[in-house]
Scaffold this motif. Structure first.
Motif, short mmCIF file in Angstrom:
data_model
loop_
_atom_site.label_atom_id
_atom_site.label_comp_id
_atom_site.label_asym_id
_atom_site.label_seq_id
_atom_site.Cartn_x
_atom_site.Cartn_y
_atom_site.Cartn_z
N VAL A 1 -12.25 0.74 -1.96
CA VAL A 1 -12.13 0.56 -0.52
C VAL A 1 -11.86 -0.91 -0.19
N GLY A 2 -12.56 -1.81 -0.84
CA GLY A 2 -12.38 -3.24 -0.57
C GLY A 2 -10.98 -3.73 -0.88
N VAL A 3 -10.44 -3.28 -1.99
CA VAL A 3 -9.08 -3.69 -2.35
C VAL A 3 -8.06 -3.09 -1.38
N PHE A 4 -8.27 -1.85 -0.98
CA PHE A 4 -7.37 -1.25 0.01
C PHE A 4 -7.48 -1.98 1.35
N HIS A 5 -8.67 -2.39 1.70
CA HIS A 5 -8.84 -3.16 2.94
C HIS A 5 -8.03 -4.45 2.88
#
Length: 110
Positions: A67-71
């Motif tokens: 999720v963090g990388v997609f954010h």
């Protein structure tokens, strides 16, 4: 999901609800099997977590990492999640023909 801090720490350690997994896949416009692959959770474990209703701390950490990388990719593409998703899942020459999500499989690569 909080980006960092005590609330995220608590979520990771207490276990994310299994429904959260499906929501992540929906938001990222990704199949649940692809999310399973990119978060490195094997099929049998995923089936057990569906019954239990929660993920382990390690699995939570992996999901939060995705999720963090997609954010970050979403921000890079000015809020165009479709472009960010395509960038994350397709092989890139600058990454030795690997997809950015594949580069997250270990802490060294992340």
């Amino acid at each position: 999901m909080p980006a960092r801090g005590a609330e995220l720490h608590s979520l990771v350690h207490n276990g994310l609800a299994f429904d959260f997994y499906r929501r992540i896949a929906d938001i990222l416009n990704m199949s649940v099997s692809d999310l399973r692959k990119y978060s490195r959770i094997d099929a049998a474990t995923l089936a057990r977590r569906a019954v239990a209703g929660r993920f382990s701390t390690i699995e939570n950490d992996r999901l939060c990492g995705v999720v963090g990388v997609f954010h970050a990719a979403d921000a890079l593409f000015d809020g165009n999640l479709t472009a960010a998703t395509e960038w994350m899942i397709f092989a890139r020459g600058e990454l030795s023909s690997r997809a950015p999500l594949e580069m997250m499989w270990t802490r060294v690569e992340a």
